[in-house]
Write an enzyme that holds these catalytic residues in place. Structure first.
Site, mmCIF file in Angstrom:
data_model
loop_
_atom_site.group_PDB
_atom_site.id
_atom_site.type_symbol
_atom_site.label_atom_id
_atom_site.label_comp_id
_atom_site.label_asym_id
_atom_site.label_seq_id
_atom_site.Cartn_x
_atom_site.Cartn_y
_atom_site.Cartn_z
ATOM 1 N N LYS A 50 0.836 -1.439 -0.005
ATOM 2 C CA LYS A 50 0.135 0.023 0.302
ATOM 3 C C LYS A 50 0.847 1.216 -0.006
ATOM 4 O O LYS A 50 0.364 2.425 -0.500
ATOM 5 C CB LYS A 50 -1.054 0.001 1.126
ATOM 6 C CG LYS A 50 -2.081 -1.160 0.988
ATOM 7 C CD LYS A 50 -3.190 -0.478 0.168
ATOM 8 C CE LYS A 50 -4.503 -1.372 0.199
ATOM 9 N NZ LYS A 50 -5.478 -0.963 -0.679
ATOM 10 N N THR A 72 -8.460 9.255 4.757
ATOM 11 C CA THR A 72 -8.983 7.969 4.165
ATOM 12 C C THR A 72 -9.497 7.020 5.066
ATOM 13 O O THR A 72 -9.668 7.434 6.223
ATOM 14 C CB THR A 72 -7.697 7.443 3.589
ATOM 15 O OG1 THR A 72 -7.942 6.377 2.697
ATOM 16 C CG2 THR A 72 -6.661 6.740 4.448
ATOM 17 N N ASN A 77 -3.646 -1.339 6.328
ATOM 18 C CA ASN A 77 -2.476 -1.430 5.553
ATOM 19 C C ASN A 77 -2.567 0.118 4.844
ATOM 20 O O ASN A 77 -1.270 0.574 4.748
ATOM 21 C CB ASN A 77 -2.272 -2.613 4.780
ATOM 22 C CG ASN A 77 -1.713 -3.704 5.209
ATOM 23 O OD1 ASN A 77 -1.176 -3.760 6.558
ATOM 24 N ND2 ASN A 77 -1.855 -4.860 4.661
ATOM 25 N N TYR A 112 2.969 6.235 13.001
ATOM 26 C CA TYR A 112 3.410 7.092 11.440
ATOM 27 C C TYR A 112 3.048 8.279 11.914
ATOM 28 O O TYR A 112 3.309 9.267 10.648
ATOM 29 C CB TYR A 112 3.079 6.463 10.426
ATOM 30 C CG TYR A 112 3.654 5.015 10.270
ATOM 31 C CD1 TYR A 112 4.999 5.039 10.140
ATOM 32 C CD2 TYR A 112 2.996 3.979 9.855
ATOM 33 C CE1 TYR A 112 5.896 3.752 9.948
ATOM 34 C CE2 TYR A 112 3.562 2.543 9.775
ATOM 35 C CZ TYR A 112 4.957 2.770 9.730
ATOM 36 O OH TYR A 112 5.594 1.540 9.410
ATOM 37 N N GLY A 176 -9.362 -7.530 -3.358
ATOM 38 C CA GLY A 176 -10.312 -7.007 -2.129
ATOM 39 C C GLY A 176 -11.079 -5.627 -2.983
ATOM 40 O O GLY A 176 -12.020 -6.036 -3.719
ATOM 41 N N GLY A 178 -9.577 -4.202 -5.326
ATOM 42 C CA GLY A 178 -8.920 -4.198 -6.331
ATOM 43 C C GLY A 178 -8.093 -3.291 -7.106
ATOM 44 O O GLY A 178 -7.360 -3.419 -8.110
ATOM 45 N N ASP A 207 -17.283 -11.016 -3.371
ATOM 46 C CA ASP A 207 -18.349 -9.839 -3.827
ATOM 47 C C ASP A 207 -17.571 -9.511 -5.358
ATOM 48 O O ASP A 207 -18.304 -9.269 -6.201
ATOM 49 C CB ASP A 207 -18.253 -8.721 -3.161
ATOM 50 C CG ASP A 207 -16.833 -8.026 -2.894
ATOM 51 O OD1 ASP A 207 -16.437 -7.388 -3.286
ATOM 52 O OD2 ASP A 207 -16.403 -8.680 -1.610
ATOM 53 N N LYS A 269 9.998 -19.251 5.744
ATOM 54 C CA LYS A 269 10.577 -18.428 7.038
ATOM 55 C C LYS A 269 10.285 -16.707 6.932
ATOM 56 O O LYS A 269 10.927 -16.061 7.462
ATOM 57 C CB LYS A 269 11.866 -18.452 7.396
ATOM 58 C CG LYS A 269 12.357 -20.062 7.245
ATOM 59 C CD LYS A 269 11.735 -20.773 8.318
ATOM 60 C CE LYS A 269 12.114 -22.422 7.998
ATOM 61 N NZ LYS A 269 11.517 -23.317 8.937
ATOM 62 N N SER A 302 0.986 -9.750 -0.655
ATOM 63 C CA SER A 302 0.737 -8.287 -0.335
ATOM 64 C C SER A 302 0.971 -7.772 1.069
ATOM 65 O O SER A 302 1.103 -6.551 0.782
ATOM 66 C CB SER A 302 -0.767 -8.005 -0.843
ATOM 67 O OG SER A 302 -1.374 -8.879 0.240
ATOM 68 N N ASN A 305 1.637 -7.675 7.986
ATOM 69 C CA ASN A 305 1.075 -6.937 8.975
ATOM 70 C C ASN A 305 0.159 -7.910 9.860
ATOM 71 O O ASN A 305 -1.086 -8.012 9.469
ATOM 72 C CB ASN A 305 0.601 -5.802 8.973
ATOM 73 C CG ASN A 305 1.461 -4.736 8.343
ATOM 74 O OD1 ASN A 305 2.688 -4.764 9.033
ATOM 75 N ND2 ASN A 305 1.121 -3.981 7.572
#
Length: 322
Positions: A50, A72, A77, A112, A176, A178, A207, A269, A302, A305
């Protein structure tokens, strides 16, 4: 959108985003009968792809837009990505996060430098919380996926992958909202015109599968999946790109996602979150229509986290009780 958009995004994020490693596994290759190249965005800044899109989008804002600040909504992420990119570009960031967002992602977003506003757990709650804040403060919305700048930035992961390993026969990518899938499909089709782009989605959050099948966008309603990053529905931008560029969407079960995640942790790993393990789940499922035998296949991991607090708490408890 086309490959040029991704190339321009790559020039913007180069030196700011990590050029993440590409890893392989002889064990997984042996299981699948093909050569798989894993693009490890779990090693990206904020632990997920992201950051690429967020930095690409925010870096293109006008001075006036940067002064107004950005907002946002995200389960984690994208939230972290916008928070970090905003700090690097000296822009105020407000992030709307659902109350069921993983605590590790909430803490990181605040760390952050962003202001976090909590909303309800349903996808619609996010927009309902963002809209009045935009109206009141005139923030600039950086949408998690329904934004061409986000799509182009996300596509730089696949762009790097193909630059490093050469032309692919196929690429597997989670879907998700997209954004990643759209960018991946543009980069892959632009660099490997004959490659097959396969999207993988949790069956409990199907969906996107239904939307592309029926030619209309279906909302994501209370999806019960461990892959929290894939709980959102397609946007108008991503829907059109996916219709044009993606060859197939396949579905995987929750157990298949967990099995893939465990395989990545144990054999390679590397820590990959459920959403990131979904492409491997798709590969292992055998649900793709193409024959992968002997093929050269890319897979976008992707993100990485995941909340490990319970794991380490149990380790401490075990030490204390011994």
């Amino acid at each position: 959108m086309n490959l040029q958009d991704v190339e321009e995004a790559y020039r913007r994020v180069e030196g700011m985003a990590n050029e993440t490693p590409v890893l392989t596994s002889r064990t997984i290759d042996g299981m699948l009968g093909c050569k798989v190249f894993f693009k490890c965005e779990n090693f990206q800044r904020v632990g997920a792809f992201k950051f690429r899109g967020a930095y690409n989008a925010i870096s293109q804002l006008t001075p006036d837009e940067k002064k107004r600040g950005v907002i946002t909504h995200s389960s984690g992420n994208h939230a972290q990505a916008v928070a970090l990119a905003s700090t690097l570009l000296d822009v105020k960031a407000v992030i709307v996060m659902p109350e069921n967002a993983p605590s590790v992602k909430v803490r990181a977003t605040k760390g952050y430098g962003a202001e976090v506003v909590t909303c309800g757990p349903n996808p619609g709650d996010r927009v309902a919380t963002v809209e009045p804040l935009v109206e009141k403060h005139d923030y600039v919305l950086i949408h998690p996926y329904n934004d061409e700048r986000i799509v182009a930035g996300a596509g730089t992961a696949a762009y790097e992958l193909v630059k490093e390993v050469g032309e692919l026969d196929a690429i597997f990518c989670p879907v998700g909202g997209g954004g990643l899938l759209s960018g991946t499909s543009i980069a892959t089709k632009g660099m490997c015109p004959d490659a097959t782009v396969v999207a993988v989605e949790p069956a409990n959050a199907d969906d996107a599968f239904r939307s592309i099948r029926d030619g209309q966008i279906y909302p994501s309603v209370n999806p019960n999946t461990i892959a929290d990053g894939l709980r959102t529905s397609l946007g108008t931008v991503t829907f059109e790109i996916i219709k044009e560029n993606v060859d197939e969407i396949i579905l995987v079960s929750e157990n298949q996602i967990i099995d893939a995640m465990q395989l990545l942790w144990e054999r390679m790993k590397i820590i990959v979150e459920p959403s990131g393990a979904v492409p491997l789940a798709g590969l292992l499922s055998g649900n793709a229509s193409m024959n992968l035998e002997g093929k050269k296949v890319g897979a976008i991991l992707s993100g990485g986290n995941i909340d490990l607090e319970n794991f380490f708490t149990k380790l401490r408890q075990k030490i204390e009780s011994s």
